[in-house]
Motif scaffolding. Structure first.
Motif, PDB file in Angstrom:
ATOM      1  N   SER A   7       3.698 -15.528  -9.092  1.00 47.10           N
ATOM      2  CA  SER A   7       4.348 -14.470  -8.324  1.00 47.10           C
ATOM      3  C   SER A   7       4.230 -13.153  -9.089  1.00 47.10           C
ATOM      4  O   SER A   7       3.972 -13.142 -10.292  1.00 47.10           O
ATOM      5  CB  SER A   7       5.821 -14.809  -8.084  1.00 47.10           C
ATOM      6  OG  SER A   7       6.497 -14.993  -9.313  1.00 47.10           O
ATOM      7  N   PRO A   8       4.412 -12.033  -8.417  1.00 42.52           N
ATOM      8  CA  PRO A   8       4.259 -10.733  -9.088  1.00 42.52           C
ATOM      9  C   PRO A   8       5.336 -10.507 -10.140  1.00 42.52           C
ATOM     10  O   PRO A   8       6.439 -11.060 -10.052  1.00 42.52           O
ATOM     11  CB  PRO A   8       4.417  -9.726  -7.943  1.00 42.52           C
ATOM     12  CG  PRO A   8       4.238 -10.504  -6.684  1.00 42.52           C
ATOM     13  CD  PRO A   8       4.700 -11.895  -6.978  1.00 42.52           C
ATOM     14  N   THR A  10       8.252  -8.334 -12.088  1.00 45.39           N
ATOM     15  CA  THR A  10       9.276  -7.384 -11.658  1.00 45.39           C
ATOM     16  C   THR A  10       9.238  -6.183 -12.598  1.00 45.39           C
ATOM     17  O   THR A  10       9.633  -6.291 -13.757  1.00 45.39           O
ATOM     18  CB  THR A  10      10.671  -8.024 -11.695  1.00 45.39           C
ATOM     19  OG1 THR A  10      10.686  -9.171 -10.834  1.00 45.39           O
ATOM     20  CG2 THR A  10      11.738  -7.031 -11.237  1.00 45.39           C
ATOM     21  N   ALA A 192       0.823 -14.388  -3.006  1.00 51.57           N
ATOM     22  CA  ALA A 192       1.869 -13.399  -3.245  1.00 51.57           C
ATOM     23  C   ALA A 192       1.435 -12.381  -4.290  1.00 51.57           C
ATOM     24  O   ALA A 192       1.724 -11.179  -4.164  1.00 51.57           O
ATOM     25  CB  ALA A 192       3.160 -14.083  -3.681  1.00 51.57           C
ATOM     26  N   ASP A 195      -1.295 -10.083  -2.664  1.00 55.03           N
ATOM     27  CA  ASP A 195      -0.693  -9.109  -1.752  1.00 55.03           C
ATOM     28  C   ASP A 195       0.004  -7.998  -2.526  1.00 55.03           C
ATOM     29  O   ASP A 195      -0.031  -6.821  -2.123  1.00 55.03           O
ATOM     30  CB  ASP A 195       0.309  -9.796  -0.826  1.00 55.03           C
ATOM     31  CG  ASP A 195      -0.364 -10.700   0.213  1.00 55.03           C
ATOM     32  OD1 ASP A 195      -1.594 -10.564   0.406  1.00 55.03           O
ATOM     33  OD2 ASP A 195       0.341 -11.539   0.807  1.00 55.03           O
ATOM     34  N   TRP A 196       0.630  -8.354  -3.644  1.00 55.97           N
ATOM     35  CA  TRP A 196       1.307  -7.344  -4.462  1.00 55.97           C
ATOM     36  C   TRP A 196       0.292  -6.391  -5.086  1.00 55.97           C
ATOM     37  O   TRP A 196       0.523  -5.168  -5.138  1.00 55.97           O
ATOM     38  CB  TRP A 196       2.135  -8.034  -5.549  1.00 55.97           C
ATOM     39  CG  TRP A 196       2.901  -7.090  -6.427  1.00 55.97           C
ATOM     40  CD1 TRP A 196       4.071  -6.456  -6.142  1.00 55.97           C
ATOM     41  CD2 TRP A 196       2.531  -6.680  -7.755  1.00 55.97           C
ATOM     42  NE1 TRP A 196       4.467  -5.676  -7.213  1.00 55.97           N
ATOM     43  CE2 TRP A 196       3.550  -5.791  -8.206  1.00 55.97           C
ATOM     44  CE3 TRP A 196       1.471  -6.982  -8.605  1.00 55.97           C
ATOM     45  CZ2 TRP A 196       3.502  -5.207  -9.473  1.00 55.97           C
ATOM     46  CZ3 TRP A 196       1.435  -6.403  -9.871  1.00 55.97           C
ATOM     47  CH2 TRP A 196       2.442  -5.519 -10.288  1.00 55.97           C
ATOM     48  N   ALA A 199      -0.669  -3.965  -2.526  1.00 57.38           N
ATOM     49  CA  ALA A 199       0.416  -3.013  -2.284  1.00 57.38           C
ATOM     50  C   ALA A 199       0.486  -1.966  -3.390  1.00 57.38           C
ATOM     51  O   ALA A 199       0.740  -0.778  -3.127  1.00 57.38           O
ATOM     52  CB  ALA A 199       1.751  -3.748  -2.160  1.00 57.38           C
ATOM     53  N   GLU A 200       0.262  -2.384  -4.633  1.00 54.08           N
ATOM     54  CA  GLU A 200       0.259  -1.423  -5.737  1.00 54.08           C
ATOM     55  C   GLU A 200      -0.907  -0.447  -5.594  1.00 54.08           C
ATOM     56  O   GLU A 200      -0.761   0.753  -5.837  1.00 54.08           O
ATOM     57  CB  GLU A 200       0.180  -2.156  -7.073  1.00 54.08           C
ATOM     58  CG  GLU A 200       1.469  -2.855  -7.471  1.00 54.08           C
ATOM     59  CD  GLU A 200       2.623  -1.879  -7.658  1.00 54.08           C
ATOM     60  OE1 GLU A 200       2.560  -1.052  -8.590  1.00 54.08           O
ATOM     61  OE2 GLU A 200       3.585  -1.929  -6.867  1.00 54.08           O
TER      62      GLU A 200
END
Length: 291
Positions: A7-8, A10, A192, A195-196, A199-200
Motif C-alpha cells: 500500500s502507499p 503515508t 493501490a 494508483d497512488w 495520483a502523485e
C-alpha cells in the motif's frame, strides 16, 4: 520492522519551505539527526514517494527530501524549468539548512539534476553520491552509432521526444503521462500503490512537466561522469525502462563507483524505493555506512 510495500506510504507533513533566489516556493520534509542525506525526486514525481526512506533511514541520518519546483505540494514557479536551475535549487536548499556537506541521492531526473550540480558547483559539498536509474543521455543525436546509443541509454529519437512534448502539452496530456508511467513499474505492483503513483504524478500540471522534459531530455552528461570524484553508488533495475546497460556504463565511467542492480522480483523497475523499500534501504545503509 519490515515495510508494507503493498500500500502507499503515508507522507509526513511538510516541515519547511525554501523561497529560492528567483522566487520559487519549494516545500521540504526533514527527519532524523546525524549526517545529512538529501534526496532529489524525478520528473513529474513527488517528495512524498520517499517517505519510506524518511522513516527508515532517519535513525542514523538527517534525511531531507524536497519537491521539485512545480511538483507535489510546490506551487507553479515563475520559471526555471531546466536542469541548471534545479541544481541551483539543491544548492540553495543546502544553504538554507546550513548543510556544508551532504550525501546526495538523485532518482531518475533527480540524477540529471545532480549531474548539473557537479557541473556548476563541483563535488566539495558532496560526501557520497547515489544515482538511481538515470542514463547519462536521453536524446539520440545524429551520428551516434548503436554502441554509443546503448551505452548512453539514449531512449529518445528527437522526433519521439518532441511528439511526447506535444502530447503532454495537449488536451490528452494526463493520459499521455499515465501511459508513460505505466512502463516504469513492474507487472506485479500492487494496484493501490500504482494508483497512488499516478495520483502523485497528476499533481504536476502536464504542460509544466512537458516544458521540464525538454531540458531533461536534451542534455548530454557523459563528460560529467569522469569529473565525479566522490564515492558513488549507481543503482539500476533489471526490468526498468531505463536499460541496465546504460547504468553499467555510468558505473564504468565513475572511478571507484559501486553498482547494484535490482532483479525482476525485487522491485527491479523504476521505483525500487517504493516497490521494494526494505531491499532498497538496506543497499543504501551499506553504502552510506562504510566500515
Amino acid at each position: 520492522m519490515s515495510i508494507d510495500a503493498s500500500s502507499p506510504p503515508t507522507p509526513a507533513p511538510v516541515t519547511g519551505w525554501l523561497t529560492t533566489s528567483d522566487g520559487a516556493r519549494i516545500p521540504y520534509r526533514r527527519q532524523g539527526s546525524g549526517p545529512a542525506l538529501v534526496i532529489v525526486p524525478g520528473w513529474s514525481q513527488t517528495a512524498a514517494m520517499f517517505q519510506h526512506q524518511l522513516d527508515a533511514l532517519s535513525d542514523r541520518w538527517t534525511v531531507v527530501v524536497a519537491d521539485v519546483r512545480g511538483h507535489g505540494e510546490a506551487p507553479v514557479p515563475p520559471g526555471g524549468l531546466r536542469m541548471a536551475r534545479l541544481a541551483q535549487d539543491v544548492r540553495e536548499l543546502m544553504d538554507h539548512l546550513e548543510l556544508k556537506r551532504a550525501h546526495l541521492l538523485g532518482w531518475s531526473m533527480g540524477a540529471s539534476v545532480l549531474y548539473a550540480f557537479v557541473d556548476l558547483f563541483g563535488t566539495d559539498a558532496i560526501d557520497r553520491l547515489v544515482l538511481v536509474d538515470q542514463p547519462s543521455m536521453l536524446l539520440q543525436l545524429p551520428g551516434m552509432d548503436e554502441e554509443e546509443i546503448a551505452d548512453a541509454g539514449a531512449i529518445f529519437p528527437i522526433a519521439t521526444l518532441y511528439d511526447l512534448y506535444a502530447a503532454l502539452s495537449g488536451p490528452d496530456g494526463e493520459a499521455t503521462r499515465a501511459g508513460f508511467v505505466a512502463g516504469m513499474v513492474t507487472p506485479s505492483i500492487p494496484p493501490a500503490l500504482y494508483d497512488w503513483i499516478l495520483a502523485e504524478n497528476a499533481r504536476t500540471p502536464p504542460a509544466l512537466a512537458a516544458t521540464l522534459l525538454l531540458s531533461h531530455g536534451t542534455n548530454d552528461w557523459r563528460d560529467i561522469l569522469a569529473r565525479i570524484d566522490r564515492p558513488t553508488l549507481v543503482i539500476a533495475g533489471s526490468v526498468s525502462h531505463v536499460p541496465p546497460r546504460s547504468q553499467r556504463y555510468v558505473h564504468s565511467r565513475i572511478a571507484g563507483s559501486t553498482y547494484h542492480e535490482f532483479g525482476a522480483h525485487d522491485g527491479g523497475a523504476h521505483f525500487p524505493f517504493l516497490e521494494a523499500p526494505d531491499a532498497f534501504n538496506a543497499v543504501l545503509r551499506t553504502f552510506l555506512s562504510p566500515e
